[in-house]
Design a protein around this motif. Structure first.
Motif, PDB file in Angstrom:
ATOM      1  N   ARG B  21       0.840  -1.206   0.000  1.00  0.00           N
ATOM      2  CA  ARG B  21       0.000   0.000   0.000  1.00  0.00           C
ATOM      3  C   ARG B  21       0.873   1.252   0.000  1.00  0.00           C
ATOM      4  O   ARG B  21       0.576   2.243  -0.675  1.00  0.00           O
ATOM      5  CB  ARG B  21      -0.897  -0.040   1.249  1.00  0.00           C
ATOM      6  N   LEU B  22       1.971   1.194   0.758  1.00  0.00           N
ATOM      7  CA  LEU B  22       2.885   2.324   0.857  1.00  0.00           C
ATOM      8  C   LEU B  22       3.452   2.683  -0.505  1.00  0.00           C
ATOM      9  O   LEU B  22       3.553   3.859  -0.871  1.00  0.00           O
ATOM     10  CB  LEU B  22       4.021   1.978   1.827  1.00  0.00           C
ATOM     11  N   TRP B  23       3.779   1.652  -1.264  1.00  0.00           N
ATOM     12  CA  TRP B  23       4.370   1.898  -2.580  1.00  0.00           C
ATOM     13  C   TRP B  23       3.418   2.687  -3.461  1.00  0.00           C
ATOM     14  O   TRP B  23       3.801   3.644  -4.128  1.00  0.00           O
ATOM     15  CB  TRP B  23       4.766   0.572  -3.228  1.00  0.00           C
ATOM     16  N   ARG B  24       2.120   2.295  -3.412  1.00  0.00           N
ATOM     17  CA  ARG B  24       1.125   3.018  -4.214  1.00  0.00           C
ATOM     18  C   ARG B  24       1.092   4.484  -3.794  1.00  0.00           C
ATOM     19  O   ARG B  24       1.056   5.394  -4.632  1.00  0.00           O
ATOM     20  CB  ARG B  24      -0.272   2.413  -4.022  1.00  0.00           C
ATOM     21  N   ALA B  25       1.099   4.699  -2.490  1.00  0.00           N
ATOM     22  CA  ALA B  25       1.002   6.076  -1.986  1.00  0.00           C
ATOM     23  C   ALA B  25       2.230   6.889  -2.369  1.00  0.00           C
ATOM     24  O   ALA B  25       2.120   8.048  -2.780  1.00  0.00           O
ATOM     25  CB  ALA B  25       0.827   6.056  -0.473  1.00  0.00           C
ATOM     26  N   ASN B  43       9.508  -5.564  -8.168  1.00  0.00           N
ATOM     27  CA  ASN B  43       8.845  -6.844  -8.294  1.00  0.00           C
ATOM     28  C   ASN B  43       7.978  -7.171  -7.087  1.00  0.00           C
ATOM     29  O   ASN B  43       6.792  -7.486  -7.198  1.00  0.00           O
ATOM     30  CB  ASN B  43       9.921  -7.929  -8.395  1.00  0.00           C
ATOM     31  N   PHE B  44       8.608  -7.086  -5.946  1.00  0.00           N
ATOM     32  CA  PHE B  44       7.977  -7.508  -4.707  1.00  0.00           C
ATOM     33  C   PHE B  44       6.762  -6.645  -4.368  1.00  0.00           C
ATOM     34  O   PHE B  44       5.674  -7.150  -4.089  1.00  0.00           O
ATOM     35  CB  PHE B  44       9.059  -7.509  -3.613  1.00  0.00           C
ATOM     36  N   VAL B  45       6.922  -5.312  -4.462  1.00  0.00           N
ATOM     37  CA  VAL B  45       5.788  -4.449  -4.094  1.00  0.00           C
ATOM     38  C   VAL B  45       4.656  -4.573  -5.098  1.00  0.00           C
ATOM     39  O   VAL B  45       3.487  -4.491  -4.726  1.00  0.00           O
ATOM     40  CB  VAL B  45       6.201  -2.971  -3.947  1.00  0.00           C
ATOM     41  N   LEU B  46       5.015  -4.794  -6.347  1.00  0.00           N
ATOM     42  CA  LEU B  46       3.960  -4.950  -7.352  1.00  0.00           C
ATOM     43  C   LEU B  46       3.114  -6.185  -7.061  1.00  0.00           C
ATOM     44  O   LEU B  46       1.899  -6.166  -7.180  1.00  0.00           O
ATOM     45  CB  LEU B  46       4.577  -5.076  -8.745  1.00  0.00           C
ATOM     46  N   GLU B  47       3.811  -7.255  -6.670  1.00  0.00           N
ATOM     47  CA  GLU B  47       3.112  -8.495  -6.332  1.00  0.00           C
ATOM     48  C   GLU B  47       2.103  -8.254  -5.232  1.00  0.00           C
ATOM     49  O   GLU B  47       0.951  -8.689  -5.303  1.00  0.00           O
ATOM     50  CB  GLU B  47       4.133  -9.513  -5.825  1.00  0.00           C
ATOM     51  N   VAL B  48       2.568  -7.558  -4.191  1.00  0.00           N
ATOM     52  CA  VAL B  48       1.681  -7.304  -3.048  1.00  0.00           C
ATOM     53  C   VAL B  48       0.536  -6.389  -3.478  1.00  0.00           C
ATOM     54  O   VAL B  48      -0.637  -6.632  -3.156  1.00  0.00           O
ATOM     55  CB  VAL B  48       2.472  -6.651  -1.893  1.00  0.00           C
ATOM     56  N   ALA B  49       0.880  -5.349  -4.237  1.00  0.00           N
ATOM     57  CA  ALA B  49      -0.148  -4.414  -4.675  1.00  0.00           C
ATOM     58  C   ALA B  49      -1.203  -5.135  -5.530  1.00  0.00           C
ATOM     59  O   ALA B  49      -2.389  -4.829  -5.454  1.00  0.00           O
ATOM     60  CB  ALA B  49       0.477  -3.257  -5.448  1.00  0.00           C
ATOM     61  N   ASP B  50      -0.741  -6.115  -6.314  1.00  0.00           N
ATOM     62  CA  ASP B  50      -1.676  -6.875  -7.148  1.00  0.00           C
ATOM     63  C   ASP B  50      -2.741  -7.561  -6.309  1.00  0.00           C
ATOM     64  O   ASP B  50      -3.926  -7.565  -6.668  1.00  0.00           O
ATOM     65  CB  ASP B  50      -0.917  -7.916  -7.976  1.00  0.00           C
ATOM     66  N   HIS B  51      -2.304  -8.146  -5.203  1.00  0.00           N
ATOM     67  CA  HIS B  51      -3.269  -8.784  -4.302  1.00  0.00           C
ATOM     68  C   HIS B  51      -4.293  -7.768  -3.827  1.00  0.00           C
ATOM     69  O   HIS B  51      -5.486  -8.032  -3.785  1.00  0.00           O
ATOM     70  CB  HIS B  51      -2.557  -9.396  -3.092  1.00  0.00           C
ATOM     71  N   LEU B  52      -3.800  -6.583  -3.463  1.00  0.00           N
ATOM     72  CA  LEU B  52      -4.702  -5.551  -2.944  1.00  0.00           C
ATOM     73  C   LEU B  52      -5.654  -5.083  -4.041  1.00  0.00           C
ATOM     74  O   LEU B  52      -6.846  -4.904  -3.816  1.00  0.00           O
ATOM     75  CB  LEU B  52      -3.896  -4.364  -2.401  1.00  0.00           C
ATOM     76  N   PHE B  53      -5.114  -4.883  -5.263  1.00  0.00           N
ATOM     77  CA  PHE B  53      -5.951  -4.450  -6.392  1.00  0.00           C
ATOM     78  C   PHE B  53      -7.105  -5.419  -6.610  1.00  0.00           C
ATOM     79  O   PHE B  53      -8.205  -5.027  -6.966  1.00  0.00           O
ATOM     80  CB  PHE B  53      -5.127  -4.373  -7.675  1.00  0.00           C
ATOM     81  N   GLN B  54      -6.817  -6.718  -6.374  1.00  0.00           N
ATOM     82  CA  GLN B  54      -7.849  -7.723  -6.623  1.00  0.00           C
ATOM     83  C   GLN B  54      -8.785  -7.903  -5.441  1.00  0.00           C
ATOM     84  O   GLN B  54      -9.584  -8.828  -5.398  1.00  0.00           O
ATOM     85  CB  GLN B  54      -7.191  -9.064  -6.956  1.00  0.00           C
ATOM     86  N   ALA B 244     -17.473  -2.172  -2.875  1.00  0.00           N
ATOM     87  CA  ALA B 244     -17.250  -0.725  -2.948  1.00  0.00           C
ATOM     88  C   ALA B 244     -15.771  -0.429  -3.188  1.00  0.00           C
ATOM     89  O   ALA B 244     -15.409   0.470  -3.954  1.00  0.00           O
ATOM     90  CB  ALA B 244     -17.727  -0.073  -1.648  1.00  0.00           C
ATOM     91  N   PHE B 245     -14.918  -1.218  -2.507  1.00  0.00           N
ATOM     92  CA  PHE B 245     -13.470  -1.029  -2.616  1.00  0.00           C
ATOM     93  C   PHE B 245     -13.001  -1.278  -4.044  1.00  0.00           C
ATOM     94  O   PHE B 245     -12.230  -0.505  -4.617  1.00  0.00           O
ATOM     95  CB  PHE B 245     -12.778  -1.976  -1.639  1.00  0.00           C
ATOM     96  N   LEU B 246     -13.507  -2.386  -4.625  1.00  0.00           N
ATOM     97  CA  LEU B 246     -13.069  -2.725  -5.975  1.00  0.00           C
ATOM     98  C   LEU B 246     -13.507  -1.657  -6.965  1.00  0.00           C
ATOM     99  O   LEU B 246     -12.789  -1.327  -7.910  1.00  0.00           O
ATOM    100  CB  LEU B 246     -13.623  -4.098  -6.374  1.00  0.00           C
ATOM    101  N   GLU B 247     -14.707  -1.114  -6.733  1.00  0.00           N
ATOM    102  CA  GLU B 247     -15.200  -0.100  -7.671  1.00  0.00           C
ATOM    103  C   GLU B 247     -14.453   1.219  -7.537  1.00  0.00           C
ATOM    104  O   GLU B 247     -14.152   1.885  -8.511  1.00  0.00           O
ATOM    105  CB  GLU B 247     -16.708   0.101  -7.464  1.00  0.00           C
ATOM    106  N   ALA B 248     -14.170   1.605  -6.277  1.00  0.00           N
ATOM    107  CA  ALA B 248     -13.530   2.908  -6.057  1.00  0.00           C
ATOM    108  C   ALA B 248     -12.032   2.870  -6.312  1.00  0.00           C
ATOM    109  O   ALA B 248     -11.425   3.881  -6.650  1.00  0.00           O
ATOM    110  CB  ALA B 248     -13.797   3.371  -4.626  1.00  0.00           C
ATOM    111  N   GLY B 249     -11.412   1.690  -6.138  1.00  0.00           N
ATOM    112  CA  GLY B 249      -9.961   1.593  -6.330  1.00  0.00           C
ATOM    113  C   GLY B 249      -9.215   1.780  -5.024  1.00  0.00           C
ATOM    114  O   GLY B 249      -9.724   2.345  -4.063  1.00  0.00           O
ATOM    115  N   LEU B 250      -7.967   1.301  -5.046  1.00  0.00           N
ATOM    116  CA  LEU B 250      -7.143   1.266  -3.836  1.00  0.00           C
ATOM    117  C   LEU B 250      -6.751   2.659  -3.344  1.00  0.00           C
ATOM    118  O   LEU B 250      -6.679   2.927  -2.152  1.00  0.00           O
ATOM    119  CB  LEU B 250      -5.887   0.428  -4.151  1.00  0.00           C
ATOM    120  N   ASP B 251      -6.528   3.574  -4.310  1.00  0.00           N
ATOM    121  CA  ASP B 251      -5.870   4.825  -3.941  1.00  0.00           C
ATOM    122  C   ASP B 251      -6.668   5.697  -2.981  1.00  0.00           C
ATOM    123  O   ASP B 251      -6.110   6.437  -2.190  1.00  0.00           O
ATOM    124  CB  ASP B 251      -5.542   5.621  -5.209  1.00  0.00           C
ATOM    125  N   SER B 252      -8.003   5.604  -3.073  1.00  0.00           N
ATOM    126  CA  SER B 252      -8.794   6.462  -2.190  1.00  0.00           C
ATOM    127  C   SER B 252      -9.069   5.775  -0.859  1.00  0.00           C
ATOM    128  O   SER B 252      -9.679   6.356   0.029  1.00  0.00           O
ATOM    129  CB  SER B 252     -10.121   6.790  -2.873  1.00  0.00           C
TER     130      SER B 252
END
Lengths: 342, 280
Positions: B21-25, B43-54, B244-252
């Motif tokens: 999450r930190l990486w996105r921010a 690589n590593f942060v993208l992997e984690v972020a991918d889980h969160l995105f999904q 709601a989370f999936l629709e709004a996206g991680l960033d908000s």
């Protein structure tokens, strides 16, 4: 164990002769290993043996040990480490004496549990340099090495399974005034107290000279037993006599800790006799009934009395002789001023 | 200049998800800290972020043995002073073993000695939390009755020991200040509003009295306590929120509880715990 025998150190495979002078053909060790159907060396082809030894040749005999950097341990502190702590701040050393099975360790375990559940009335936790040791004690993992009573205080050691007597450190904050109190509580085998009473062996207990308070732990069940109580009270007197000699004029607070408060409430009569025995030796003490663990949690909660014990141990300083005593002025004795006047 | 920041915490305390999450921010650059350059290996942060995105959490790091570092150059202001932050992600199991054996691999020890700040993670309601011994269990153990299942080291003892390790090993800051320690209480969205208003410090005091006492007594570390919700809600058990989370996206989504004039409030800037620790 050789290839064809289950006995450790069997020589038959190498020399053809059994060291136990048994007949190799009828020996029980040998027969069982073959009876299970284990493959004997003779049955295997030469190629098998060659490839086996080929794998082992040149390979390291032992695995390389994993290197690791150590943090200072948080087990019990030795006298030297305790000295180090005492050099930087005031530490209340508490002497804990009592026969084996009287409940010394239970008191320490219960104190730790009270602190870790924030249930020690009037006090809260601030720090401990021996958390691992407290955990061990509360788990009953601190057996004196299989019943062999250790001979001396802990010397600093990295051995993980070495249970030697040593000090537990606990820093508490008194909620009423925010005062921080560092306690050093020794975890000692009861045999040391017995040795002190029976044979005056006091060299291991020298640290008592710097103790601010001494707990003498008595088993409440013994005190409630008509037949056994007299002996215990007499031994208490002897112990106090020995202490007087060690302390040599110093007067730390004495606290008589009577355990198993959940089963037996100390009789007034017995308390009087304890006090009388102490008074005979010129000592004064407070008596506290504690229940480190409780069989009747409804009436007497586990940990009962431990907070009182801490209050008494660090509450007020022991009475000391007045540093600069003031004496009544007596005109007639002012010899210098009245010189040649009379 | 390069500074290393250590993330510690027991198993399942939320370290890895926070890094994702930190990486996105940092990448988005709307918080106090932003990434000054795009890091080489993400690589590593993208992997984690991918889980969160999904709409899920990253699996526990216990299952990946290899050490994974996330290295990023951060800055507080455009063109202002930069700091290279190395955030090594270590499995909670490693820290637990370090406490039990009182020793750690030499390269981690070096890492600790080079760092001048750390984030210590504690998760609300984790199934990996170990309660302290109670009187009944302890008595049975003392009397050797057997049949007691050893739950292992209580979480609060482990945290106290980790704090002790940090106290011993962290280096002073370059400006001469004390090393900084951010205590991050994760899954802070799970607590009720009353607990939220009292703040994570009061929560620690109630749940982990030893840790709270230790923090109050620390003289060698500068400590601040944060509440954190990586995605702002419960993705696992709350399907409505997940939708709601999936629709709004991680960033908000996601916030940090910080103490302000009117008590504890939610700030959408999840870089705050690390920004304070870096102290640019």
């Amino acid at each position: 164990m050789s290839g064809s025998c289950s006995f450790d150190g069997c020589t038959v495979d190498d020399t053809g002769i059994c060291a136990l002078s048994r007949d190799p053909k009828s020996c029980a060790n040998r027969v069982t290993s073959e009876g299970v159907g284990a493959e004997s060396i003779d049955d295997r082809s030469d190629a098998d043996i060659e490839s086996e030894s080929g794998d082992l040749l040149g390979a390291p005999v032992l695995d390389q040990p994993v290197r690791a950097s150590a943090f200072p341990s948080s087990r019990t502190l030795g006298l030297q480490e305790l000295n180090g702590v005492m050099g930087s701040r005031y530490v209340d050393v508490i002497g804990i004496l009592g026969d084996p099975e009287s409940g010394k360790t239970a008191c320490l375990a219960s104190l730790y549990l009270l602190v870790s559940h924030a249930k020690l009335t009037g006090w809260s936790f601030a720090e401990s340099k021996s958390l691992a040791a407290f955990e061990e004690i509360a788990r009953g993992a601190r057996d004196w090495n299989e019943g062999n009573v250790p001979e001396q205080m802990t010397v600093h050691t990295e051995l993980a399974d070495d249970h030697r007597p040593g000090f537990l450190h606990l820093r508490l904050v008194r909620l009423s005034d925010g005062r921080r109190v560092d306690l050093a509580l020794p975890d000692l085998p009861g045999e040391w107290t017995q040795a002190l009473v029976n044979t005056a062996r006091s060299d291991r207990l020298d640290f008592l000279k710097s103790a601010g308070a001494i707990w003498i732990v008595l088993d409440g069940r013994t005190l409630a037993d008509l037949e056994k109580r007299q002996g215990l009270i007499a031994r208490l007197g002897l112990l106090v006599g020995r202490l007087n000699k060690i302390l040599d004029g110093r007067a730390p607070r004495l606290v008589i800790v009577v355990t198993h408060r959940d089963l037996h409430v100390l009789d007034v009569n017995v308390a009087d006799r304890l006090q009388a025995e102490l008074a005979r030796r010129g000592a004064q003490a407070e008596i506290v009934g504690v229940a480190p663990f409780s069989d009747h949690p409804g009436d007497v909660p586990a940990g009962f009395g431990i907070a009182d014990l801490i209050d008494l141990s660090v509450g007020k300083p022991a009475a000391r002789p007045t540093f600069w005593p003031s004496t009544e002025l007596d005109e007639r004795k002012r010899a210098y001023l009245t010189y040649r006047r009379s | 200049m390069s500074r290393s920041i250590i993330l510690l915490g027991g198993p399942d305390s939320g370290k890895t998800n926070y890094v994702g999450r930190l990486w996105r921010a940092l990448d988005l650059g709307e918080g106090v800290l932003h990434a000054a350059e795009q890091p080489e290996n993400i690589n590593f942060v993208l992997e984690v972020a991918d889980h969160l995105f999904q709409g899920g959490f990253a699996p526990r790091s216990e299952y990946s043995d290899a050490r994974r570092d996330f290295e990023v150059v951060v800055a507080a202001t455009k063109g202002g002073p930069k700091a290279r932050v190395v955030v090594p992600d270590i499995s909670g199991e490693l820290w637990r073993n370090a406490v039990i054996d009182s020793e750690i691999a030499p390269d981690w020890m070096n890492e600790l000695r080079q760092a001048d700040a750390a984030l210590l993670f504690v998760r609300v309601d984790s199934d990996q939390n170990v309660r302290p011994l109670d009187w009944v269990t302890s008595r049975r153990m003392l009397e050797k009755l057997g049949g007691e299942e050893d739950q292992g080291l209580p979480t609060q003892v482990m945290l106290c020991e980790l704090i002790r390790f940090l106290e011993i090993s962290l280096a002073d800051r370059e400006d001469g200040g004390l090393p900084r320690l951010s205590i991050v209480v994760t899954a802070w969205d799970l607590v009720d509003p009353g607990t939220f208003d009292q703040g994570p410090a009061a929560y620690l005091e109630r749940e982990y009295p030893l840790v709270a006492g230790r923090l109050a007594d620390l003289a060698d570390l500068d400590v601040r306590i944060f509440g954190l919700s990586v995605v702002g809600g419960d993705l696992k058990h709350d399907p409505d929120y997940r939708q709601a989370f999936l629709e709004a996206g991680l960033d908000s989504k996601g916030w940090v509880a910080v103490f302000g004039e009117n008590g504890w409030r939610k700030s959408p800037d999840v870089t705050l715990p690390i920004a304070w620790a870096v102290g640019l």
